[in-house]
Scaffold this active site. Sequence first.
Site, PDB file in Angstrom:
ATOM      1  N   ARG A  59     -60.897  -6.662 -16.255  1.00 57.12           N
ATOM      2  CA  ARG A  59     -59.773  -7.391 -15.653  1.00 57.12           C
ATOM      3  C   ARG A  59     -60.139  -8.063 -14.340  1.00 57.12           C
ATOM      4  O   ARG A  59     -59.897  -9.260 -14.143  1.00 57.12           O
ATOM      5  CB  ARG A  59     -58.591  -6.445 -15.394  1.00 57.12           C
ATOM      6  CG  ARG A  59     -57.713  -6.167 -16.582  1.00 57.12           C
ATOM      7  CD  ARG A  59     -57.172  -4.749 -16.487  1.00 57.12           C
ATOM      8  NE  ARG A  59     -58.282  -3.840 -16.652  1.00 57.12           N
ATOM      9  CZ  ARG A  59     -58.690  -3.418 -17.845  1.00 57.12           C
ATOM     10  NH1 ARG A  59     -58.026  -3.729 -18.905  1.00 57.12           N
ATOM     11  NH2 ARG A  59     -59.758  -2.654 -17.972  1.00 57.12           N
ATOM     12  N   THR A  60     -60.694  -7.293 -13.393  1.00 59.06           N
ATOM     13  CA  THR A  60     -60.895  -7.806 -12.035  1.00 59.06           C
ATOM     14  C   THR A  60     -61.902  -8.956 -12.046  1.00 59.06           C
ATOM     15  O   THR A  60     -61.679 -10.000 -11.410  1.00 59.06           O
ATOM     16  CB  THR A  60     -61.373  -6.665 -11.108  1.00 59.06           C
ATOM     17  OG1 THR A  60     -60.507  -5.548 -11.314  1.00 59.06           O
ATOM     18  CG2 THR A  60     -61.338  -7.084  -9.661  1.00 59.06           C
ATOM     19  N   LYS A  87     -85.173  -3.426  -9.879  1.00 60.25           N
ATOM     20  CA  LYS A  87     -86.568  -3.349  -9.382  1.00 60.25           C
ATOM     21  C   LYS A  87     -86.604  -2.791  -7.969  1.00 60.25           C
ATOM     22  O   LYS A  87     -87.635  -2.827  -7.308  1.00 60.25           O
ATOM     23  CB  LYS A  87     -87.191  -4.746  -9.397  1.00 60.25           C
ATOM     24  CG  LYS A  87     -87.195  -5.425 -10.748  1.00 60.25           C
ATOM     25  CD  LYS A  87     -87.722  -6.861 -10.599  1.00 60.25           C
ATOM     26  CE  LYS A  87     -87.401  -7.698 -11.813  1.00 60.25           C
ATOM     27  NZ  LYS A  87     -87.545  -9.132 -11.547  1.00 60.25           N
ATOM     28  N   ARG A 109     -67.681  -5.763  -6.128  1.00 63.94           N
ATOM     29  CA  ARG A 109     -67.315  -4.406  -6.576  1.00 63.94           C
ATOM     30  C   ARG A 109     -68.559  -3.534  -6.454  1.00 63.94           C
ATOM     31  O   ARG A 109     -69.652  -3.945  -6.871  1.00 63.94           O
ATOM     32  CB  ARG A 109     -66.824  -4.412  -8.020  1.00 63.94           C
ATOM     33  CG  ARG A 109     -66.649  -3.001  -8.568  1.00 63.94           C
ATOM     34  CD  ARG A 109     -65.912  -2.941  -9.864  1.00 63.94           C
ATOM     35  NE  ARG A 109     -64.488  -3.195  -9.673  1.00 63.94           N
ATOM     36  CZ  ARG A 109     -63.572  -3.000 -10.613  1.00 63.94           C
ATOM     37  NH1 ARG A 109     -63.934  -2.548 -11.801  1.00 63.94           N
ATOM     38  NH2 ARG A 109     -62.300  -3.262 -10.372  1.00 63.94           N
ATOM     39  N   HIS A 137     -58.936  -0.666  -3.629  1.00 64.69           N
ATOM     40  CA  HIS A 137     -58.965  -1.763  -4.602  1.00 64.69           C
ATOM     41  C   HIS A 137     -57.796  -2.683  -4.203  1.00 64.69           C
ATOM     42  O   HIS A 137     -56.738  -2.683  -4.827  1.00 64.69           O
ATOM     43  CB  HIS A 137     -58.782  -1.193  -6.013  1.00 64.69           C
ATOM     44  CG  HIS A 137     -59.048  -2.157  -7.128  1.00 64.69           C
ATOM     45  ND1 HIS A 137     -59.207  -3.518  -6.937  1.00 64.69           N
ATOM     46  CD2 HIS A 137     -59.153  -1.951  -8.479  1.00 64.69           C
ATOM     47  CE1 HIS A 137     -59.414  -4.093  -8.104  1.00 64.69           C
ATOM     48  NE2 HIS A 137     -59.396  -3.171  -9.056  1.00 64.69           N
TER      49      HIS A 137
HETATM   50  N1   CP Z   1     -57.823  -2.533 -13.022  1.00 60.87           N
HETATM   51  C1   CP Z   1     -59.149  -2.761 -12.953  1.00 60.87           C
HETATM   52  O1   CP Z   1     -59.754  -2.781 -11.869  1.00 60.87           O
HETATM   53  O2   CP Z   1     -59.726  -3.007 -14.171  1.00 60.87           O
HETATM   54  P1   CP Z   1     -61.276  -3.354 -14.376  1.00 60.87           P
HETATM   55  O3   CP Z   1     -62.067  -2.143 -13.982  1.00 60.87           O
HETATM   56  O4   CP Z   1     -61.410  -3.709 -15.827  1.00 60.87           O
HETATM   57  O5   CP Z   1     -61.597  -4.508 -13.468  1.00 60.87           O
END
Ligand code: CP
Length: 309
Positions: A59-60, A87, A109, A137
């Site tokens: 999603r993100t 590496k 992320r 998040h």
């Molecule tokens: N909600 C969320 O962060 O989903 P993903 O891990 O798929 O990005």
Amino acid sequence: MQELSQKHLLGIKELTSEDLELIFATADNFKDVINRPIKKVPSLRDITIANVFFENSTRTRLSFELAEKRLSADVINFSSANSSVKKGETLLDTVNNILAMKVDMVVMRHSSPGAPHFLAKHIDANIINAGDGTHEHPTQALLDTFSIREQYGKVEGLKVAIIGDILHSRVALSNIFALKKLGAEVMVCGPNTLLPKYIASLGVKVELDVKKALQWCDVANVLRIQLERQQIKYFPSLREYSLYYGINKKLLNSLDKKITIMHPGPINRGVEISSDVADSEHAIILDQVENGVAIRMAVLYLLAGSKMA
Ligand code: CP
């Protein structure tokens, strides 16, 4: 143009309630844009954005990429799984090499809490935290609270229960910060072993009985059990977790009111939530995903503002 109080989006903790309202008002406009036949605007035409993902995401990652493309930014995608990180290249070297290609903004992320904060101290580009380990998040909390606001016309005064694996959840912490700043009442619910010891100090109610939590709240945000972050056993089995904490239709039907069910995804059907709830009229899970694009457009647009002035 109105600006955010921060150069980076590292967490909700650093934002003011005015920042949150500005992001929502901007996202309202972008939601109109993405529902038009022509979904693209030229706002970030001269901006280059790198999506740097050291952890899995559906999603993100897709939502950021789509938001960037809707704003006409140039986009590059980096995934550590097939990169020179394998590496031995460090995080800072990796990002500095990406920035040498004249990148303006980095969406990152990472599995380490604080990784985006570390980067922000060392590089000049805007950093947007797309999830840092068990810490924050922020865009998920923004899209969650935006979805609640859309559903009820307000967030202030609403009762929101966050149910599940609070201990390992960056979504829980960011949601608590956002909901409290917007004037909601917040409760966390889960087995004692999945509730951090400090959690009550954040000004939230704590409840071990899921039926009582559901009876109390207007909105239940149901979280996944994050087995990938659990080194020890926090409950005997997933079957037992589901029996005591799983949200199912029978449980919802036993309440004397209708509540809204949210989930940040990915869903583990049959564990924390049953399919007859996830796919029911109670759930706004796919509305959350839709709103994620407008929220991320708003964040990118507002942070890029200083570069375009
Ligand atoms: N909600 C969320 O962060 O989903 P993903 O891990 O798929 O990005």
